[in-house]
Design a protein around this motif. Sequence first.
Motif, PDB file in Angstrom:
ATOM      1  N   ARG A   1       0.831  -1.209   0.000  1.00 44.23           N
ATOM      2  CA  ARG A   1       0.000   0.000   0.000  1.00 44.23           C
ATOM      3  C   ARG A   1       0.860   1.251   0.000  1.00 44.23           C
ATOM      4  O   ARG A   1       0.582   2.215  -0.718  1.00 44.23           O
TER       5      ARG A   1
ATOM      6  N   ASP B   1      -5.016  -0.549   4.626  1.00 45.55           N
ATOM      7  CA  ASP B   1      -4.030  -1.090   3.694  1.00 45.55           C
ATOM      8  C   ASP B   1      -4.608  -1.876   2.530  1.00 45.55           C
ATOM      9  O   ASP B   1      -3.840  -2.358   1.689  1.00 45.55           O
TER      10      ASP B   1
ATOM     11  N   ASP C   1      -7.442  -2.243  -0.773  1.00 46.02           N
ATOM     12  CA  ASP C   1      -8.464  -1.660  -1.642  1.00 46.02           C
ATOM     13  C   ASP C   1      -9.797  -2.367  -1.433  1.00 46.02           C
ATOM     14  O   ASP C   1     -10.844  -1.726  -1.374  1.00 46.02           O
TER      15      ASP C   1
ATOM     16  N   CYS D   1      -3.949   5.774  -3.460  1.00 47.60           N
ATOM     17  CA  CYS D   1      -5.031   4.786  -3.350  1.00 47.60           C
ATOM     18  C   CYS D   1      -6.184   5.367  -2.582  1.00 47.60           C
ATOM     19  O   CYS D   1      -5.999   6.124  -1.655  1.00 47.60           O
TER      20      CYS D   1
END
Length: 374
Positions: free
Chosen positions: A113, A141, A143, A374
């Motif tokens: 991550r 951490d 998705d 992210c």
Amino acid sequence: MTPHPRRRPAVFISAGESSGDHHGAAVAREIRRKLPEARLLGIGGAEMDAAGVSRIAGLDELAVMGGAEVLRRLPAFLRLEQTIKRLFVTEDVRLFLPIDYPGLNLRLARSARRQGRRVLYYIAPQVWAWREGRARKLRRDCDRVLTVLPFEAPLLERYGVRAEFVGHPLLDGPRPPGDGAGSVIGLFPGSRAQEVRCMLPVFAHAARQLSRRHPDLDFLIARPPHLPESLYAEAGFPTADAREVTEQSRAALTKSGTITLELALAGVPMVVGYRMGRLEWAIGRRLVRVPSIVLVNLVAESPVVPEFLQDRLTAERAAEALEALVGEEGPERREMLRGFGVVRERLGKPGCAARVARHVIDLLESPGGPGAPC
């Protein structure tokens, strides 16, 4: 270290136990079918190897049980972890796919991550049983987190984790019939040497007690291929692989874990027993927050299967509970089989590996590759 640009997407699959190796291999085959240009790397066993995953470590380097052994092998684990982190960069891994095994996989997920790589956690760590702090790590951490038990996704979502129930991988492929028509009692003491040493003596003692009362019964021990036959010699019963034992079993005495779901899906009534080191037990009993450690009972939301833990696991208790399941029309046996039907319905539909592979491809194709936020 500068990443090397590559056209073919790389996926790193991390499985630390034999069940993870099996499930990882199924996902690897689906990824190859849907995305043949993908490069698959990872840690796992022979099944992942056969499915086209280039392994950098095997299961024998990862299988441990208990805090003492973890400490003894900690330097080797840390070296492996550093090797994988470097490989994320040198191989330009775009997606990390950890499968259960949270001790190592949660740390690797954190590294991936931080490097801006996608993280898709498959078979979520059992935060519903203990160590709920892991849920915060999953939120930070990962998705996405894919769960294989129906009650896990709603629980994780309460912690802000993006989670989805994808069904259970045990529903993929053929299952042993386990019609309960034979005279075999299966003994399933575990897939790790430490578990077998701890569980098998009391399992074998229970079997001998039951055999004296029912001389027509036979007993068969499930032995995984990576464990030596010598480990089972003192028990005094023959061994076979878990599938063969399941197929022949009228009833079973088993440790806790996924094997309880396998037996339930095969229609084999069971008694569950589990022991661990006294230190681990003293710590674990203060952390566990669920009414049962048996997955069958948790999925069914009722005490379908009797369980005997730690000091309550005695040969006498296990033999008595097994004896109630041996009779053709015993009420305990009938009620347990009815409960297994509920479990079967709640585990979803076949196609779990294909659904996981679709999530892999979706994340690979969505914005936010290496280096992107992210």
